[in-house]
Design a protein around this motif. Structure first.
Motif: not given
Length: 69
Positions: A30-39, A41-57
């Protein structure tokens, strides 16, 4: 895992060791899946990627509750 600890969880020592191994694997995965590289990470802010924004804890707690239930 000691017999006493396994017994307190209501499982055998072998099951305890197996679940601890699974816990470790799940945590790392889970840590590897949810720790997006900086390059990326900006994509996660786009609406179409909202389902991929998950909180590790949150995700880890949910997964561990299911594993140890």
């Amino acid at each position: 895992m000691s017999r006493a600890a396994a017994g307190a969880c209501g499982i055998s020592q072998a099951q305890g060791i197996r679940r601890l191994t699974q816990t470790y694997a799940m945590t790392i995965g889970l840590w590897q899946m949810l720790d997006w590289p900086p390059a990326l990470a900006a994509l996660l802010q786009q609406p179409e990627f909202s389902l991929l924004r998950a909180d590790f804890e949150t995700e880890l707690r949910d997964a561990l509750e299911r594993l140890w239930a």
